[in-house]
Design an enzyme around this catalytic site. Structure first.
Site, PDB file in Angstrom:
ATOM      1  N   ALA A 257     -11.448   2.745   0.312  1.00  0.00           N
ATOM      2  CA  ALA A 257     -10.180   2.220  -0.214  1.00  0.00           C
ATOM      3  C   ALA A 257      -9.210   2.044   0.929  1.00  0.00           C
ATOM      4  O   ALA A 257      -9.389   2.619   2.005  1.00  0.00           O
ATOM      5  CB  ALA A 257      -9.587   3.201  -1.226  1.00  0.00           C
TER       6      ALA A 257
ATOM      7  N   SER B 286      -5.382   2.990   1.900  1.00  0.00           N
ATOM      8  CA  SER B 286      -4.601   4.112   1.367  1.00  0.00           C
ATOM      9  C   SER B 286      -3.268   4.350   2.079  1.00  0.00           C
ATOM     10  O   SER B 286      -2.799   5.475   2.123  1.00  0.00           O
ATOM     11  CB  SER B 286      -5.457   5.384   1.380  1.00  0.00           C
ATOM     12  OG  SER B 286      -5.946   5.638   2.668  1.00  0.00           O
TER      13      SER B 286
ATOM     14  N   TYR C 142      -0.389   1.434  -4.214  1.00  0.00           N
ATOM     15  CA  TYR C 142      -1.559   2.261  -3.878  1.00  0.00           C
ATOM     16  C   TYR C 142      -1.904   3.191  -5.045  1.00  0.00           C
ATOM     17  O   TYR C 142      -3.034   3.202  -5.545  1.00  0.00           O
ATOM     18  CB  TYR C 142      -1.280   3.067  -2.596  1.00  0.00           C
ATOM     19  CG  TYR C 142      -2.252   4.189  -2.377  1.00  0.00           C
ATOM     20  CD1 TYR C 142      -3.619   3.943  -2.219  1.00  0.00           C
ATOM     21  CD2 TYR C 142      -1.817   5.532  -2.353  1.00  0.00           C
ATOM     22  CE1 TYR C 142      -4.516   4.983  -2.030  1.00  0.00           C
ATOM     23  CE2 TYR C 142      -2.707   6.570  -2.161  1.00  0.00           C
ATOM     24  CZ  TYR C 142      -4.055   6.292  -2.003  1.00  0.00           C
ATOM     25  OH  TYR C 142      -4.949   7.328  -1.834  1.00  0.00           O
TER      26      TYR C 142
ATOM     27  N   HIS D 268      -0.081  10.609   8.491  1.00  0.00           N
ATOM     28  CA  HIS D 268      -0.141  11.976   7.947  1.00  0.00           C
ATOM     29  C   HIS D 268       0.479  12.987   8.915  1.00  0.00           C
ATOM     30  O   HIS D 268       0.379  12.856  10.131  1.00  0.00           O
ATOM     31  CB  HIS D 268      -1.591  12.341   7.607  1.00  0.00           C
ATOM     32  CG  HIS D 268      -2.116  11.508   6.474  1.00  0.00           C
ATOM     33  ND1 HIS D 268      -3.431  11.169   6.318  1.00  0.00           N
ATOM     34  CD2 HIS D 268      -1.467  10.909   5.439  1.00  0.00           C
ATOM     35  CE1 HIS D 268      -3.575  10.412   5.239  1.00  0.00           C
ATOM     36  NE2 HIS D 268      -2.396  10.243   4.689  1.00  0.00           N
TER      37      HIS D 268
ATOM     38  N   PHE E 144      10.944  12.858   8.259  1.00  0.00           N
ATOM     39  CA  PHE E 144      11.633  11.894   7.397  1.00  0.00           C
ATOM     40  C   PHE E 144      12.448  12.618   6.314  1.00  0.00           C
ATOM     41  O   PHE E 144      11.914  12.988   5.277  1.00  0.00           O
ATOM     42  CB  PHE E 144      10.621  10.942   6.748  1.00  0.00           C
ATOM     43  CG  PHE E 144       9.917  10.064   7.744  1.00  0.00           C
ATOM     44  CD1 PHE E 144      10.556   8.958   8.299  1.00  0.00           C
ATOM     45  CD2 PHE E 144       8.619  10.356   8.153  1.00  0.00           C
ATOM     46  CE1 PHE E 144       9.925   8.158   9.239  1.00  0.00           C
ATOM     47  CE2 PHE E 144       7.975   9.559   9.086  1.00  0.00           C
ATOM     48  CZ  PHE E 144       8.622   8.456   9.630  1.00  0.00           C
TER      49      PHE E 144
ATOM     50  N   ASP F 192       9.361   8.892  -1.506  1.00  0.00           N
ATOM     51  CA  ASP F 192       8.711  10.169  -1.164  1.00  0.00           C
ATOM     52  C   ASP F 192       9.251  11.253  -2.094  1.00  0.00           C
ATOM     53  O   ASP F 192      10.407  11.663  -1.955  1.00  0.00           O
ATOM     54  CB  ASP F 192       9.059  10.559   0.288  1.00  0.00           C
ATOM     55  CG  ASP F 192       7.921  10.328   1.251  1.00  0.00           C
ATOM     56  OD1 ASP F 192       6.792  10.069   0.791  1.00  0.00           O
ATOM     57  OD2 ASP F 192       8.164  10.413   2.472  1.00  0.00           O
TER      58      ASP F 192
HETATM   59  N1  LIG Z   1      -6.297  11.246   3.251  1.00  0.00           N
HETATM   60  C1  LIG Z   1      -5.678  11.762   2.190  1.00  0.00           C
HETATM   61  O1  LIG Z   1      -4.852  12.685   2.298  1.00  0.00           O
HETATM   62  C2  LIG Z   1      -6.005  11.249   0.800  1.00  0.00           C
HETATM   63  C3  LIG Z   1      -5.312  11.782  -0.297  1.00  0.00           C
HETATM   64  C4  LIG Z   1      -5.635  11.327  -1.571  1.00  0.00           C
HETATM   65  C5  LIG Z   1      -6.631  10.391  -1.748  1.00  0.00           C
HETATM   66  N2  LIG Z   1      -7.285   9.881  -0.672  1.00  0.00           N
HETATM   67  C6  LIG Z   1      -8.350   8.880  -0.901  1.00  0.00           C
HETATM   68  O2  LIG Z   1      -9.516   9.344  -0.247  1.00  0.00           O
HETATM   69  C7  LIG Z   1     -10.292   8.231   0.222  1.00  0.00           C
HETATM   70  C8  LIG Z   1     -10.589   8.401   1.691  1.00  0.00           C
HETATM   71  O3  LIG Z   1      -9.372   8.517   2.413  1.00  0.00           O
HETATM   72  P1  LIG Z   1      -9.380   8.611   4.002  1.00  0.00           P
HETATM   73  O4  LIG Z   1      -8.118   9.263   4.409  1.00  0.00           O
HETATM   74  O5  LIG Z   1     -10.684   9.168   4.443  1.00  0.00           O
HETATM   75  O6  LIG Z   1      -9.292   7.061   4.384  1.00  0.00           O
HETATM   76  P2  LIG Z   1     -10.049   6.261   5.545  1.00  0.00           P
HETATM   77  O7  LIG Z   1      -9.283   4.995   5.712  1.00  0.00           O
HETATM   78  O8  LIG Z   1     -10.245   7.125   6.729  1.00  0.00           O
HETATM   79  O9  LIG Z   1     -11.464   5.958   4.891  1.00  0.00           O
HETATM   80  C9  LIG Z   1     -11.714   4.873   4.023  1.00  0.00           C
HETATM   81  C10 LIG Z   1     -13.070   4.273   4.409  1.00  0.00           C
HETATM   82  O10 LIG Z   1     -13.372   3.220   3.495  1.00  0.00           O
HETATM   83  C11 LIG Z   1     -13.778   2.059   4.228  1.00  0.00           C
HETATM   84  N3  LIG Z   1     -13.403   0.900   3.407  1.00  0.00           N
HETATM   85  C12 LIG Z   1     -12.167   0.562   2.959  1.00  0.00           C
HETATM   86  N4  LIG Z   1     -12.229  -0.538   2.213  1.00  0.00           N
HETATM   87  C13 LIG Z   1     -13.535  -0.929   2.168  1.00  0.00           C
HETATM   88  C14 LIG Z   1     -14.244  -2.007   1.547  1.00  0.00           C
HETATM   89  N5  LIG Z   1     -13.614  -2.935   0.830  1.00  0.00           N
HETATM   90  N6  LIG Z   1     -15.581  -2.081   1.712  1.00  0.00           N
HETATM   91  C15 LIG Z   1     -16.249  -1.142   2.437  1.00  0.00           C
HETATM   92  N7  LIG Z   1     -15.640  -0.113   3.058  1.00  0.00           N
HETATM   93  C16 LIG Z   1     -14.285  -0.006   2.921  1.00  0.00           C
HETATM   94  C17 LIG Z   1     -13.035   2.161   5.564  1.00  0.00           C
HETATM   95  O11 LIG Z   1     -13.649   1.434   6.612  1.00  0.00           O
HETATM   96  C18 LIG Z   1     -13.080   3.677   5.808  1.00  0.00           C
HETATM   97  O12 LIG Z   1     -14.255   4.055   6.483  1.00  0.00           O
HETATM   98  C19 LIG Z   1      -9.478   6.984  -0.105  1.00  0.00           C
HETATM   99  O13 LIG Z   1      -9.979   6.448  -1.293  1.00  0.00           O
HETATM  100  C20 LIG Z   1      -8.075   7.522  -0.308  1.00  0.00           C
HETATM  101  O14 LIG Z   1      -7.345   6.721  -1.197  1.00  0.00           O
HETATM  102  C21 LIG Z   1      -6.992  10.276   0.598  1.00  0.00           C
END
Ligand SMILES: NC(=O)c1ccc[n+]([C@@H]2O[C@H](COP(=O)([O-])OP(=O)(O)OC[C@H]3O[C@@H](n4cnc5c(N)ncnc54)[C@H](O)[C@@H]3O)[C@@H](O)[C@H]2O)c1
Length: 327
Positions: free
Chosen positions: A74, A76, A140, A188, A207, A284
């Site tokens: 996704a 994000s 989002y 983050h 912030f 926020d």
């Molecule tokens: N990081 C956080 O604190 C947090 C909190 C809540 C939810 N999330 C959710 O957790 C998931 C992972 O987050 P993250 O921080 O590891 O993000 P990230 O951006 O590091 O990882 C997302 C991965 O998905 C791949 N990707 C995105 N769109 C794509 C598509 N259309 N086709 C194929 N691959 C695709 C990207 O290349 C990446 O490797 C996300 O769905 C995010 O919304 C993250």
């Protein structure tokens, strides 16, 4: 189990891949590497495809069998989603729909989906449990809620099972120090604090210092990526017993302010960290803390990184290795 992991080259996904491999599971990563990294995954097959490329996706998955799918792929970034909502709905909602279609076509019927605390919007209770009202305040969060609703309908109409895990603030890094958080841009707090500590520059921004919290800064709930990974595997055990749709909130249940996190990081790195105060960011919420009792009681989730210092320490090891590797 043989698991398909879309988004497995990203921050949380790569920790999931490691955790699954360490627990004896076979993993296939699917990623377009838009924000993921090839160095973050090893010892597995990689399908390099964008979920929006329906034709290629269908060719790659045709006839393939998996015991389950863990879907992290996704976009994000909250701010980016406000500026480019169509891109977020396309990538996160249509991308997931394409994935689920291929799962249905290939009789793969078990999915764990990365959802987020952002589906809840501004909290109306001290801690956020699963039944908290869902009023996302940015595209989002809205895109993730749309997927949750879509999955609920798909589970009702098909022999399909989906567990949505709503993470609060994912943080920390793998104990090996080999993988960790490397977003660009990085929005983050913990990685930005550690980058500021390593660079000695005062590019860390706080912030808002006039929130209605004890020290005026935002309060968040930090949960370690390896603890998140544990919950995903437990999700598969849960779905063997309880079919259909389910959702769990994942956090440590403790809130830490931005200044608390800076102080804890200063202890970990052994020096003071410079920062500058910036205006509040739109949308926020002042406090976001999870009530994860349902995950503990129903999934049997036992997070091992309960304390903020241990989460920051693991992230700090990784950042040091990452910066050293650049030199
Ligand atoms: N990081 C956080 O604190 C947090 C909190 C809540 C939810 N999330 C959710 O957790 C998931 C992972 O987050 P993250 O921080 O590891 O993000 P990230 O951006 O590091 O990882 C997302 C991965 O998905 C791949 N990707 C995105 N769109 C794509 C598509 N259309 N086709 C194929 N691959 C695709 C990207 O290349 C990446 O490797 C996300 O769905 C995010 O919304 C993250």
């Amino acid at each position: 189990m043989k698991l398909l992991i879309p988004g497995g080259a990203g921050y949380i996904g790569s920790h999931m891949v490691r955790y699954a491999q360490e627990h004896g599971h076979e993993v296939v990563v699917l990623d377009d590497f838009s924000t993921g990294h090839d160095w973050a995954v090893r010892d597995c097959e990689i399908l390099n495809v964008n979920l929006l490329d329906h034709y290629k996706l269908s060719q790659l998955l045709k006839g393939r069998q998996f015991d389950g799918v863990i879907h992290f792929a996704a976009k994000s970034l909250v701010g980016e989603s406000v500026k480019k909502p169509a891109m977020y709905y396309r990538n996160n909602v249509i991308g997931t729909l394409n994935l689920v279609n291929e799962m249905l076509n290939n009789d793969i019927n078990t999915l764990v989906f990365s959802s987020t605390a952002a589906i809840f919007g501004h909290p109306v209770t001290d801690k956020i449990a699963e039944d908290h009202p869902k009023n996302p305040i940015n595209p989002y969060g809205q895109s993730k809620l749309m997927v949750e609703n879509m999955l609920q309908d798909i589970c009702l109409a098909n022999d399909f099972n989906a567990t949505c895990l709503r993470y609060f603030n994912a943080a920390g890094a793998h104990e090996s120090g080999e993988i960790g958080e490397a977003h660009d841009p990085e929005t983050h707090l913990i990685p930005n604090i550690l980058k500021a500590a390593l660079s000695n520059e005062s590019n860390l921004k706080v912030f808002g210092v006039d929130y209605s919290t004890p020290d005026g800064t935002c309060v968040r709930d930090y949960v370690h990526v390896s603890d998140l990974a544990q919950a995903h595997l437990l999700g598969f055990e849960y779905m063997q017993k309880y079919r259909g749709f389910s959702a769990f909130n994942l956090g440590n249940g403790d809130g830490f302010s931005v200044f608390d996190v800076i102080k804890a990081a200063e202890k970990v790195v052994g020096k003071s960290i410079k920062y500058e105060i910036s205006p509040k960011r739109d949308g926020d919420p002042s406090v976001l803390v999870a009530d994860s009792l349902r995950a503990v009681s129903m999934l049997g989730w036992v997070p091992s990184f309960k304390n903020l210092a241990s989460i920051i320490k693991s992230a700090s090891n990784w950042h040091k290795n990452f910066e050293d590797a650049k030199v």
